[in-house]
Design a protein around this motif. Structure first.
Motif, PDB file in Angstrom:
ATOM      1  N   ASP A  37      -6.999   1.255   7.821  1.00 15.06           N
ATOM      2  CA  ASP A  37      -5.877   0.224   7.508  1.00 15.06           C
ATOM      3  C   ASP A  37      -6.237  -1.155   7.501  1.00 15.06           C
ATOM      4  N   PHE A  38      -6.685  -1.645   8.695  1.00 15.42           N
ATOM      5  CA  PHE A  38      -7.095  -2.837   9.193  1.00 15.42           C
ATOM      6  C   PHE A  38      -8.165  -3.533   8.106  1.00 15.42           C
ATOM      7  N   PHE A  61       0.841  -1.166   0.007  1.00 18.46           N
ATOM      8  CA  PHE A  61      -0.196   0.124   0.130  1.00 18.46           C
ATOM      9  C   PHE A  61       1.119   1.378   0.153  1.00 18.46           C
ATOM     10  N   PRO A  62       0.462   2.281  -0.918  1.00 13.46           N
ATOM     11  CA  PRO A  62       1.211   3.673  -0.465  1.00 13.46           C
ATOM     12  C   PRO A  62       1.273   4.182   0.808  1.00 13.46           C
ATOM     13  N   LEU A  63       2.399   4.544   1.105  1.00 15.74           N
ATOM     14  CA  LEU A  63       2.478   5.204   2.752  1.00 15.74           C
ATOM     15  C   LEU A  63       1.776   6.543   2.554  1.00 15.74           C
ATOM     16  N   ARG A 113       2.372  -0.587   7.793  1.00 16.52           N
ATOM     17  CA  ARG A 113       1.585  -1.094   9.014  1.00 16.52           C
ATOM     18  C   ARG A 113       1.820  -2.557   9.008  1.00 16.52           C
ATOM     19  N   ALA A 114       1.794  -2.923  10.123  1.00 19.69           N
ATOM     20  CA  ALA A 114       2.175  -4.173  10.746  1.00 19.69           C
ATOM     21  C   ALA A 114       1.180  -4.811  11.746  1.00 19.69           C
ATOM     22  N   TRP A 115       0.756  -6.026  11.656  1.00 20.63           N
ATOM     23  CA  TRP A 115      -0.347  -6.520  12.683  1.00 20.63           C
ATOM     24  C   TRP A 115       0.322  -7.722  13.283  1.00 20.63           C
TER      25      TRP A 115
END
Length: 102
Positions: free
Chosen positions: A47-48, A17-19, A27-29
């Motif tokens: 984002d989620f 995804f573009p920042l 993003r990280a989960w």
């Protein structure tokens, strides 16, 4: 799919995804993030939802247009082509058979 597998796939998807201007890295989960959202202990954010929709191959709307736990696939399936429905049915059958085998 386990919560850890989902979190990992969502993190992989978000890497593409573009920042946003306020982001320094994608993003990280983790498993606990997914668990908290699933159990209502943390609200989901855009984002989620976008990452989860990417993993599940659906639109964000498909994730939020039904109540959690709604087993009816009619609303989701009505927007799919015949080929997509057949693929989903095959996947569901595969998961049922996998669950039966333990």
């Amino acid at each position: 799919m386990s919560q850890q597998e989902l979190a990992s796939l969502m993190t992989d998807a978000a890497a593409n995804f573009p920042l946003r201007k306020d982001q320094k890295k994608p993003r990280a989960w983790g498993r606990t993030d997914v668990n908290k959202v699933e159990n209502g202990h943390r609200p989901y954010d855009e984002d989620f939802l976008v990452a989860a929709a990417t993993v599940f191959g659906c639109n964000v709307w498909d994730l939020i247009s039904r109540a959690p736990g709604d087993q009816s696939l009619d609303a989701l399936w009505s927007s799919w082509t015949d080929a997509e429905r057949a693929e989903a049915a095959d996947f569901i059958e595969y998961q049922r058979n996998r669950a039966r085998r333990g």
